[in-house]
Each structure stands twice: as C-alpha cells, then as structure tokens.
Design an enzyme around this catalytic site. Structure first.
Site, PDB file in Angstrom:
ATOM      1  N   ASP A 175      33.064  13.945  -1.289  1.00 61.52           N
ATOM      2  CA  ASP A 175      32.987  13.809   0.169  1.00 61.52           C
ATOM      3  C   ASP A 175      31.702  13.137   0.635  1.00 61.52           C
ATOM      4  OD1 ASP A 175      35.408  15.079   0.365  1.00 61.52           O
ATOM      5  OD2 ASP A 175      34.572  17.031   0.904  1.00 61.52           O
ATOM      6  N   ARG A 219      37.146  17.478   4.748  1.00 65.85           N
ATOM      7  CA  ARG A 219      37.412  18.536   5.736  1.00 65.85           C
ATOM      8  C   ARG A 219      36.414  18.487   6.885  1.00 65.85           C
ATOM      9  NH1 ARG A 219      37.434  23.881   2.379  1.00 65.85           N
ATOM     10  NH2 ARG A 219      35.912  22.649   1.210  1.00 65.85           N
ATOM     11  N   GLU A 637      21.993 -13.620 -20.133  1.00 69.29           N
ATOM     12  CA  GLU A 637      22.314 -14.962 -20.627  1.00 69.29           C
ATOM     13  C   GLU A 637      21.081 -15.814 -20.922  1.00 69.29           C
ATOM     14  OE1 GLU A 637      24.529 -17.194 -17.746  1.00 69.29           O
ATOM     15  OE2 GLU A 637      23.297 -16.560 -16.062  1.00 69.29           O
ATOM     16  N   ARG A 663      30.750  -8.693 -33.355  1.00 73.35           N
ATOM     17  CA  ARG A 663      31.515  -9.579 -32.474  1.00 73.35           C
ATOM     18  C   ARG A 663      30.740  -9.805 -31.180  1.00 73.35           C
ATOM     19  NH1 ARG A 663      33.732  -9.886 -36.593  1.00 73.35           N
ATOM     20  NH2 ARG A 663      35.955  -9.632 -37.088  1.00 73.35           N
TER      21      ARG A 663
END
Length: 759
Positions: A175, A219, A637, A663
């Site tokens: 909430d 609520r 990068e 990989r």
C-alpha cells in the site's frame, strides 16, 4: 526455506573487512503480516550482511508465531541458505498474523525461546501492526527476562547476558502507507501488476468500446489507485484520502462522455478498495459500474485485481531497494552505537531512520483524519508528491479547457538524443496540461534537425490519446547536436512558428543543444525564450537529476534478461558475462548487478585492470571447483576500451579448463525498447508538469531564462542553464557527483563470503 546452489557469493577476493561489528552476536530476522514482493531480497541482505560482520543469524519462520513455538520455528542460516531467492515473490521464511503474540503469555514464550538461543537482536519486516508489536516486545523485554529467570526457565547468567532487545523495522507493504518515507517494500511491484492489467484491459476495452471499473488494494491509502490512474492514463480515480464531493457521479460521467466525444474508444475508472463518499458511505466498484451503465448506457465491466497485486516476481527496484534497507537494518542492530529501534525507510534514494512509534502514530493518523473529515490533513500526511500528483490527475481528468485559442502562448516540445522509454508520456502530459493551462502546444518532429527544417505541428487534445504507455517517441528524435551553421535556420523556424517557449526532453545531446541555443541568444533574438530541459535517458547521466525518465524501464529490462540467463544455466556449470548500455555511466551496470545478484560488476568509473581480471579468473576457478554452478558478471559497455565483453569472456573461458562454460549476453537496444515502467510514467508526468510551471513563471515575470529539471533527494528542482556545464564531466558525459556510487560497498557486503576474504 529455499536451499540450493549459492549463485550470489563473492566479489573481489582482496576485500578486507577490518571491523567485524557482529562478532559474538546473534540476530533473528522475521517477516510478519501481509507478504510483499521484495521481502526475500531484504532477508537475503540482512543475513549476508550480518554474516559478513561475524554475527550468527537465525530465521524465525511464520512471523512471530515461529518465535513463540520455538523448535524448528527458529533455525540458523548459512550464506547459501539465502541464495537464489532474489527473484522470488512472497517470503521464503513465511509470514503469519499471530494472535498469540498479542497476549503476554505468548510474548513470554517468545522471549524464552530467543534467550535460550542467545538472540537479542531482531530485524522485523512487516506492516505497522507488526512493528508496533515489536516496539512493545522490546519495551517489555527486561521484565519478561526477569520473570523467566525468577521462574527458573532461564538461568541468571542468561538473563544478565541479554538485558535488552535491540531491533530495527522494515516496512513491507504494497500500500505504500508509511508516513515519512517515499516507498515501502513491495509497492513498486504491486503498482507494476496493476498498470500491466490496465494496459491489457485498455486494449480489450477499446476493441468493444467498453468501460472498465478496476478495484485495487488500499483500505486507507490511495497510493496504488492514484498512481495507477496516472500511469495507466485512466479517466477517473477514487481514493480514501480525498472522497469526492456530492454530485461526483455527474462529474465523472460528464468527463467519460467528453472523452468519448473526443474519439476515445475505452474508459477506465480506478477505485481504491477503501474509497468512500464524504458521508462515509463506501463506494464500490459495482456501484460505479451501475452509475456508468444507467447514465451513459455503456457496456461496463468490473475487474477486481485482489491478491494478484501482492504476488509474482519483485521488480528491479524492489530488489535493490530492499537489499539496501536490509543491509542498513543489519548494521543498525549489530552496531554498538545508541539506537532507539528505528524504522529503516527509503527517502530520496537514501536510507531514512524514523522513530518507530512516531512513524506508526503518524501513519495511523491518516484514517482518523479521513473519518473526521479533515481531508486536507489526510492528503498532507501522504506527502507533497502525492498531493502534487492528485492535482495533476485532476487537471488531466477534469480540464478547464481542451482546445487552444488564437491568443494562447505557443509552447513547443522537442525530443532529442537517444531514445528513452517515457518520452511519449512526457509529450502527452505536456500537451494536455499545456492546453488545460491556456497554451497552444506544438510538436517538433525529428529533433533539432526537424526544427531546423520547419517540421513543427500543432498538437490537440485528441492527438496524444493513448501515448501514456507507448514505447518509442511519436514525435521522432535525432542524436544530432546543431552545428553553428544551423542556428540561423533554427531561429527562423522559431520565429515563423511564433514559439514563445521550448521544452527539450532527452539525453545529453539534447541538453547540449539546448545549452547551445541558450548561449547564442545574444546573436539570435528568437532564442530569448524560456527553455526547459527534461531528463530522459536510460544512461541516467544528466546534470541536476538523480534519476532520468527511461532509466527504470531499462533497468527492469536488464534484470528480466539476467533472470532468464540464470535459469538457462540450471543444468550446467556456467558463468555469464552480461553487457549493459550506459556509455561511460555505470548506473545500469551497478544497479542491475545489485538487483540481479551479480558476483562481479565492472564500471567505467572503476575501470578494469589486468590484475583484477587475474584475481577474478582465479576466483572463478576456485569457486567452480568447490561446487559453484553459476556465476554472474555485469559489465558496463565502456568499462574499458580494450578489455571488452568479448575479451573478458574469452579470458574466463580459456582459464576455465572446461570445468564450466562462459557465455556472454549483450542486452543492447532491448534496454531502450518496450513500454515505459509505471515509475518512468509517473516521473515523466511530474517533470512535464513542472516544466510547464517553470515556463508559466517566466511568462508571468517576463523572463526568458533557461533551466534544467531534475529530482535530487526527493526534491524536484529547476536549475539555471548557466550552471549546467559546471556539474558535468564533459569528457565522460556524466555528472561529477553520482549518488548511486555509494551503493558499491553493499554489492560487496551481500556477495563476498567471509571465509574467502584475505586478511
């Protein structure tokens, strides 16, 4: 408990921890009350931070009930016990709303079970009820311990060794209802669930020209409803803090009808589950449906999202933020400094320590304000940004006007630099708020090149329909910064279009272009207009703002990829090297590493050396030789021009001796694509509104200044364009001060096994 391969262990093997503040201390961690996405990240951070500092850690299962039941309800945790849980929803140590803990007899049993195990430090992750119980338990602790010693259930030595209970609380609540903090654990993920549902409903609603009424949780707090309505581009919202005045049904239907007349094929109304009218009568989703069908004769459906808002994978934000909070909570309870048992919250991208009962008291005041009809106090308690967003939504849902006139000031919007998700949101909000505030809004097509060539169109209210959640940039953009030879033609285009002000949304090249126009205003009178820069860049490398539109979406895309590549390695021993975008700014790399559980993160800010690669290669060999199945390396990068992602991958592969595969995954332009996240939509909305505010202030004063906008520690600021270059490192195109670099030690704290650190 989830046990398994330790996927998220070490960082640099040469890290030295000289201050083991937890030596000899025992800490318990539990989750209580309703579950919230991100709880597992917080548990992981508490456990690993405490272990890193020499403490012993115990999980208390099923909330306070596990503390009362003892036995297997309290179990010691090791480093690998909290591996592979970052991406899991819910809480792996369970939660429970314990009635027994409300009774003194239950708390006495809980104290005995803790003392028997030597635990006198607790981190509790839960809602205000859970934290209130924690505060009462701590206050009662000395009395409970004395009673246990007097009855012989614990020894006098045990009682003397544990005279006090030290604690810290973390708020886990979708909430987002804790007064005094920006976000609670789980709120961002829940908002994503809701906005995803709204986006899906909008497409089916448009197909049938239907209306939908969506009920969301809340609520006493309308955060999810309001923010979902803004981020979802909805038509009307009903929240508990500000019940609608009498006659709201007519006003709602009038706005829905106006939208249909403007060509909209769908209507969506958001209702918080606790919404009422000003007499206190509940407003149900079914009642709203009935009103729409009876007065507008539209086919209307109700969708109650329910507990789907709590479930599922936590967002990237709920992972890194919960990790930050869990780390700080562990340090709080292990330290020897004075501590009053705070709530550890999040405000302005920083940790905030709040007095627990003061925070709970202020939070519980909000329902009392609502019941008493003091709606201004209820709204103010939610914070300035909540009030601001409520006002913005009111302008969008019930605008004073939807058409420009001939006497309006003409405000142009231009996108430039690299693409950032959320640019369309900026455009839509700027156009509609601009029209509502009395301006004629223009769109420049194709960046500054398009402005040079006169590609400028007037944008009306209906022209930007549906842009809120769209990917890409409808106006188009170019990375080009104008040449000096272009300035004359740009100035003529501004004059021809009678442009009175310019909003520039984009990345560093956009800022450079705006600064160039600002600096040439003495030579070209057409540039003597208010110019406001809005940060929109996935690199998050712009001056004057700690967050740029698009960065959150890009971060989520990265974490989604990391989750998938980690799952792909379940059947093999594998190291993944993941390359992020960001140019010379490592924000995406560090934050995705923190949220994705990376063992190594390579940033341009730190660089990559041969010595570090050698150390990391040795670590990989040792780690896989002793049972590791998966390792994750994240590389910015431009971390190093020679040690590229391919080179790093080949080095690791060469030295693996076939014990594991290596990989590489270059995520690439996936980070720029896709629909903007709810956070980016909300940030874009606030910034677009503030840009217009600044322009209106300049119009009112007769000023022609340039500004760049941004959020710094929760405060949205406008800084003079003359100061822009002083904030930047022009060589590496990033701010000289970057707040997120301070999170680097946390990556190490939750990733480095203590036994692998060198003294």
């Amino acid at each position: 408990m989830v046990r398994g391969v330790d996927e998220e262990a070490d960082v640099d093997s040469d890290v030295v921890t000289t201050n083991l503040i937890g030596t000899g201390k025992r800490l318990g961690v539990l989750t209580s009350g309703g579950d919230a996405q991100g709880m597992n990240a917080a548990v992981r951070a508490v456990v690993r931070t405490a272990l890193s500092h020499g403490a012993e850690v115990f999980a208390i299962y099923e909330g306070y009930q596990g503390m009362i039941d003892g036995g297997d309800g309290i179990r010691r945790l090791d480093w690998s016990d909290v591996g592979s849980i970052l991406h899991l929803g819910g809480t792996v140590i369970g939660t429970f709303r314990s009635m027994d803990f409300r009774e003194r007899a239950g708390r006495l049993r809980a104290a005995r079970n803790l003392v028997e195990r030597g635990i006198d430090r607790l981190v509790v992750i839960g809602g205000d009820g859970s934290l209130s119980g924690l505060n009462a338990f701590s206050a009662e602790w000395p009395e409970l311990v004395s009673e246990l010693a007097a009855s012989g259930e614990i020894t006098d030595d045990q009682a003397a060794a544990h005279p006090d209970l030290r604690f810290a609380g973390l708020v886990g609540s979708i909430d987002n209802d804790l007064v005094g903090t920006d976000m609670t654990i789980g709120a961002d993920s829940a908002l994503r669930r809701i906005v995803d549902a709204i986006d899906a409903l909008a497409s089916t609603a448009a197909s049938h020209q239907r209306s939908f009424v969506v009920e969301v949780m809340g609520r006493h707090c309308g955060y999810l409803a309001l923010m979902a309505a803004v981020a979802g581009g909805c038509d009307y919202v009903l929240v508990p803090e500000n019940p609608p005045a009498d006659g709201w049904e007519e006003r709602m239907c009038a706005e829905l009808a106006r939208g249909r007349e403007a060509g909209r094929r769908d209507s969506i109304v958001i209702v918080a589950e606790g919404a009422t009218d000003r007499s206190g009568r509940p407003i149900s989703a079914d009642y709203v449906k009935q009103v729409i069908e009876e007065r507008l004769h539209e086919d209307t459906r109700v969708t109650i999202l329910g507990h789907v808002q709590r479930g599922g994978t936590p967002s990237a934000f709920d992972r890194w933020c919960s990790t930050l909070l869990g780390h700080e909570a562990a340090l709080e309870v292990l330290g020897d400094h004075e501590s009053d048992g705070p709530v550890i919250g999040f405000k302005g991208n920083r940790v905030a320590r709040l007095p627990l009962m003061e925070a709970v008291r202020r939070t519980r005041e909000v329902p009392a304000f609502i019941e008493a009809g003091d709606y201004d106090a209820a709204m103010a308690a939610r914070g300035a940004s909540f009030v601001e967003m409520f006002g913005i939504f009111g302008e969008l849902a019930e605008p004073g006007r939807v058409h420009a006139d001939a006497t309006s000031k003409r405000v142009a919007l231009i996108h430039a630099g690299g693409l950032a998700p959320g640019m369309n949101t900026i455009a839509k909000v700027a156009v509609r708020l601009g029209i509502a505030r009395g301006h004629t809004m223009l769109g420049v097509q194709g960046g500054f090149t398009g402005l040079r060539d006169g590609h400028v169109v007037q944008l009306g209210w209906s022209d930007v329909e549906g842009w809120t959640g769209e990917a890409g940039a409808r106006l188009g953009l170019r990375r080009d910064v104008p040449e000096v030879s272009d300035l004359y033609r740009i100035s003529r285009a501004l004059e021809d279009q009678q442009v009175d002000a310019l909003i520039v949304a984009g990345g560093w090249n956009a800022y450079r272009a705006a600064q160039l126009l600002y600096s040439e205003r003495d030579r070209y009178p057409a540039f003597r207009i208010p110019i406001v820069c809005v940060p929109a860049s996935i690199d998050n490398n712009l001056p004057g703002s700690e967050l740029a539109v698009g960065a959150d979406t890009a971060l989520q895309a990265l974490v989604d990829v990391i989750d998938r590549v980690k799952m792909s390695a379940e059947a093999v021993n594998r190291c993944f090297v993941v390359e992020t975008m960001g140019r010379y700014c490592g924000y995406l790399a560090l934050m995705s590493g923190l949220a994705g559980g990376a063992e190594r993160v390579y940033l341009h800010e730190d660089g990559i050396t041969l010595a570090r690669l050698n150390a990391d290669t040795d670590w990989l060999a040792r780690s896989f030789a002793t049972g590791r199945k998966l390792a994750l390396v994240v590389r910015n990068e431009n971390a190093n021009p020679l040690y590229t992602t391919d080179v790093v991958t080949r080095i690791f592969e060469q030295e693996s001796c076939h014990r594991y595969d290596v990989r590489q995954t270059v995520v690439g332009h996936q980070q720029q694509g896709g629909a903007p996240s709810p956070f980016d939509r909300l940030l874009a909305t606030r910034l677009a509104s503030r840009a217009l505010n600044r322009i209106d202030d300049e119009f009112a004063s007769g000023g022609t200044e340039g500004y760049y906008l941004g959020i710094v520690e929760s405060t949205l600021q406008a800084r003079p364009m003359a100061h822009m270059m002083a904030e930047m490192d022009p060589t590496f195109r990033r701010p000289k001060k970057q707040w997120w670099l301070g999170l680097r030690p946390i990556v190490e704290a939750v990733s480095v096994r203590p036994e692998e650190r060198e003294a």
